[in-house]
Design a protein around this motif. Structure first.
Motif, PDB file in Angstrom:
ATOM      1  N   GLU A 183       0.839  -1.190   0.000  1.00 18.30           N
ATOM      2  CA  GLU A 183       0.000   0.000   0.000  1.00 18.30           C
ATOM      3  C   GLU A 183       0.876   1.243   0.000  1.00 18.30           C
ATOM      4  N   SER A 184       0.610   2.152  -0.947  1.00 19.03           N
ATOM      5  CA  SER A 184       1.420   3.364  -1.060  1.00 19.03           C
ATOM      6  C   SER A 184       0.665   4.388  -1.881  1.00 19.03           C
ATOM      7  N   THR A 185       1.073   5.642  -1.759  1.00 20.67           N
ATOM      8  CA  THR A 185       0.411   6.737  -2.466  1.00 20.67           C
ATOM      9  C   THR A 185       1.302   7.379  -3.518  1.00 20.67           C
ATOM     10  N   SER A 186       2.610   7.127  -3.458  1.00 18.10           N
ATOM     11  CA  SER A 186       3.559   7.707  -4.403  1.00 18.10           C
ATOM     12  C   SER A 186       4.785   6.814  -4.457  1.00 18.10           C
ATOM     13  N   LEU A 187       5.696   7.113  -5.382  1.00 15.30           N
ATOM     14  CA  LEU A 187       6.906   6.300  -5.485  1.00 15.30           C
ATOM     15  C   LEU A 187       7.776   6.397  -4.223  1.00 15.30           C
ATOM     16  N   PRO A 188       8.047   7.594  -3.688  1.00 20.70           N
ATOM     17  CA  PRO A 188       8.820   7.642  -2.434  1.00 20.70           C
ATOM     18  C   PRO A 188       8.123   6.895  -1.294  1.00 20.70           C
ATOM     19  N   ASP A 189       6.778   7.006  -1.232  1.00 21.71           N
ATOM     20  CA  ASP A 189       6.035   6.294  -0.189  1.00 21.71           C
ATOM     21  C   ASP A 189       6.143   4.791  -0.394  1.00 21.71           C
ATOM     22  N   TYR A 190       6.057   4.340  -1.653  1.00 23.91           N
ATOM     23  CA  TYR A 190       6.210   2.909  -1.968  1.00 23.91           C
ATOM     24  C   TYR A 190       7.578   2.414  -1.524  1.00 23.91           C
ATOM     25  N   GLN A 191       8.606   3.142  -1.871  1.00 29.27           N
ATOM     26  CA  GLN A 191       9.968   2.705  -1.571  1.00 29.27           C
ATOM     27  C   GLN A 191      10.253   2.697  -0.076  1.00 29.27           C
ATOM     28  N   SER A 192       9.596   3.549   0.673  1.00 29.33           N
ATOM     29  CA  SER A 192       9.796   3.557   2.131  1.00 29.33           C
ATOM     30  C   SER A 192       8.968   2.485   2.830  1.00 29.33           C
ATOM     31  N   ARG A 193       7.841   2.086   2.238  1.00 33.36           N
ATOM     32  CA  ARG A 193       6.953   1.106   2.853  1.00 33.36           C
ATOM     33  C   ARG A 193       7.234  -0.337   2.408  1.00 33.36           C
ATOM     34  N   LEU A 194       8.130  -0.516   1.460  1.00 32.33           N
ATOM     35  CA  LEU A 194       8.390  -1.849   0.922  1.00 32.33           C
ATOM     36  C   LEU A 194       8.815  -2.798   2.035  1.00 32.33           C
TER      37      LEU A 194
ATOM     38  N   GLN B 231      14.808  -4.713  -3.055  1.00 32.51           N
ATOM     39  CA  GLN B 231      14.824  -3.544  -2.166  1.00 32.51           C
ATOM     40  C   GLN B 231      16.064  -2.674  -2.407  1.00 32.51           C
ATOM     41  N   ARG B 232      17.214  -3.295  -2.633  1.00 29.60           N
ATOM     42  CA  ARG B 232      18.416  -2.521  -2.950  1.00 29.60           C
ATOM     43  C   ARG B 232      18.206  -1.726  -4.244  1.00 29.60           C
ATOM     44  N   PHE B 233      17.574  -2.366  -5.220  1.00 27.15           N
ATOM     45  CA  PHE B 233      17.296  -1.683  -6.485  1.00 27.15           C
ATOM     46  C   PHE B 233      16.387  -0.480  -6.263  1.00 27.15           C
ATOM     47  N   GLN B 234      15.346  -0.630  -5.455  1.00 19.70           N
ATOM     48  CA  GLN B 234      14.421   0.464  -5.195  1.00 19.70           C
ATOM     49  C   GLN B 234      15.092   1.590  -4.389  1.00 19.70           C
ATOM     50  N   ARG B 235      15.930   1.237  -3.436  1.00 18.20           N
ATOM     51  CA  ARG B 235      16.631   2.260  -2.656  1.00 18.20           C
ATOM     52  C   ARG B 235      17.608   3.041  -3.530  1.00 18.20           C
ATOM     53  N   ALA B 236      18.278   2.341  -4.430  1.00 16.96           N
ATOM     54  CA  ALA B 236      19.184   3.024  -5.359  1.00 16.96           C
ATOM     55  C   ALA B 236      18.401   3.956  -6.278  1.00 16.96           C
ATOM     56  N   ASP B 237      17.226   3.527  -6.714  1.00 19.31           N
ATOM     57  CA  ASP B 237      16.381   4.385  -7.544  1.00 19.31           C
ATOM     58  C   ASP B 237      15.982   5.648  -6.786  1.00 19.31           C
ATOM     59  N   ALA B 238      15.618   5.486  -5.513  1.00 14.38           N
ATOM     60  CA  ALA B 238      15.239   6.646  -4.699  1.00 14.38           C
ATOM     61  C   ALA B 238      16.399   7.637  -4.580  1.00 14.38           C
TER      62      ALA B 238
END
Length: 437
Positions: free
Chosen positions: A314-325, A349-356
């Motif tokens: 559940e998330s509302t935006s990409l930063p929110d998604y990456q923090s809630r993963l 998760q490493r891939f998403q954190r690098a994207d952020a």
């Protein structure tokens, strides 16, 4: 009743019981062979024909996504990255060849389905248009001679036409083609399960009937001729029982092998390959995000939609998604369990954190980070997916091999055993019939 008539009646009964026993053995053999033929057809479709071809066509979405991503990367790098640009274009040509091979396999698979055949033909035509648009964008880029970073607007506009065609028309068609061809395997699997279940029931019924006829014949001979048993008929009973039990067991083994090939092999490989294809498209969206300042927000939203498809939280935006993963995600990879799930989640998760991190950097630093550390992290994540695909492909192949082995044993052992049983029936009653000549 005169003695002659009594002897004729006994002779007729012996012949009738022997004939019924032979007929029952023939029915048992027919049931076993029919089950074997049906199982063989299912194995051939899922394990050697449609199944491998469908798995091959699942790479089509990824190959096409990578073609478009490599064009975007080549446009983004600029003239000072000449060798790497050339490597990207060489990779583009290689993906194009792979796409041609996948489309050829898909076309062969779709020969009996006009709708699927039209989809493949539309993809072939659309890829020709895409290649012309991509070549035009590359030509304009070479003429501009820009440095690393966003190319001139007219280059981006030319690329937009190519990528719009790829993502709005061609990739949806490729994804649907995989879903459509996958139904061939699902239909074959459902039909084989039904046929195998029916074949097992037929073998059991025919086996019981054969045993009943043989035992009746044995009992009649024992009572009428005052013998405890006929050795040849006793062996025939054993062979009939062994044929029924072995035939049922081998059909069960074949069914279990095919079920494992479908559930733990084909289905998982299909899911992981789709996830890998979507992930490659996400990596391409990162390059498009850096390339196109006008559609920057659009590519970020597209990246988020694909991320939710891979691992939904559940998330509302990409930063929110990456923090809630978190590890208890759903989505395409939600069916994985145990060590595989934890390992893949850590890489994702490493891939998403690098994207952020990339999205918070200035343009120049973001491009260098994307081309360096982020690319390495993505490759690590993709390698985990690739290893899982290969492992489950091996599971698929081993299960099919077990099914083939069970069928081979069934073809080799059951007919010979039942034929020997029939000969023993004849050998068992022949001495008794000779007494009435």
């Amino acid at each position: 009743m005169p003695q002659v008539l009594r002897e004729q009646a006994v002779s007729r009964r012996v012949r009738t019981l022997a004939g019924l026993s032979l007929l029952a053995l023939a029915l048992l053999l027919a049931a076993v062979l029919a089950g074997a033929a049906s199982s063989s057809a299912g194995l051939r479709t899922i394990g050697h024909d449609a199944g491998p071809q469908v798995l091959a066509t699942t790479g089509l979405y990824r190959q096409m996504s990578e073609m478009d991503a490599l064009v975007a990367e080549a446009l983004l790098l600029g003239r000072e990255y000449g060798p790497q640009q050339q490597a990207d274009l060489t990779g583009y040509d290689q993906r194009r060849l792979e796409v041609s091979e996948s489309l050829l396999k898909a076309y062969r698979l779709a020969l009996d389905d006009p709708a699927e055949r039209r989809t493949v033909e539309s993809l072939i035509e659309g890829l020709g248009r895409y290649e012309r648009l991509a070549a035009w964008a590359r030509l304009l880029d070479r003429q501009s001679g820009h440095t690393a970073g966003r190319p001139p607007d007219h280059v981006v506009e030319a690329y937009q036409q190519a990528t719009d065609l790829m993502h709005r028309e061609l990739l949806p068609q490729a994804y649907n083609l995989t879903l459509e061809t996958g139904t061939i395997v699902r239909r074959a699997h459902a039909a084989e399960r039904s046929a195998t279940s029916l074949a097992r029931s037929a073998v059991i019924v025919a086996g019981l009937l054969a045993l009943a006829c043989l035992l009746t014949l044995q009992i009649y001979l024992a009572r009428r001729f005052r013998r405890v048993f006929a050795p040849a008929l006793l062996v025939a009973v054993v062979l009939a029982a062994a044929g029924a039990v072995t035939g049922t067991a081998l059909l069960n083994r074949q069914g279990q092998a095919l079920e494992e090939a479908k559930r733990r092999g084909f289905d998982v490989v299909l899911t992981l390959t789709r996830a890998r294809a979507i992930s490659r498209s996400m990596h391409g969206d990162q390059s498009r995000y850096l390339l196109d300042r006008v559609r920057k927000d659009t590519y970020e939203h597209i990246f988020l939609d694909k991320a939710r498809t891979i691992a939904a939280v559940e998330s509302t935006s990409l930063p929110d998604y990456q923090s809630r993963l978190h590890l208890n995600f759903q989505g395409l990879l939600g069916g994985l369990t145990g060590h595989d799930r934890r390992r893949l989640f850590a890489a994702y998760q490493r891939f998403q954190r690098a994207d952020a991190r990339m999205r918070t950097m200035p343009a120049g630093a973001a491009i260098k980070f994307w081309d360096g550390e982020l690319a390495e992290i993505y490759e690590g994540y993709d390698k985990v997916l690739e290893e899982l695909v290969r492992r489950h492909e091996s599971d698929f192949e081993r299960a099919i091999d077990r099914g083939d082995e069970a069928l081979e044993r069934l073809w080799q052992s059951i007919p010979a055993g039942l034929a020997a049983g029939a000969l023993l029936v004849l050998a068992g009653v022949r001495p008794r019939l000779r007494e009435y000549r």
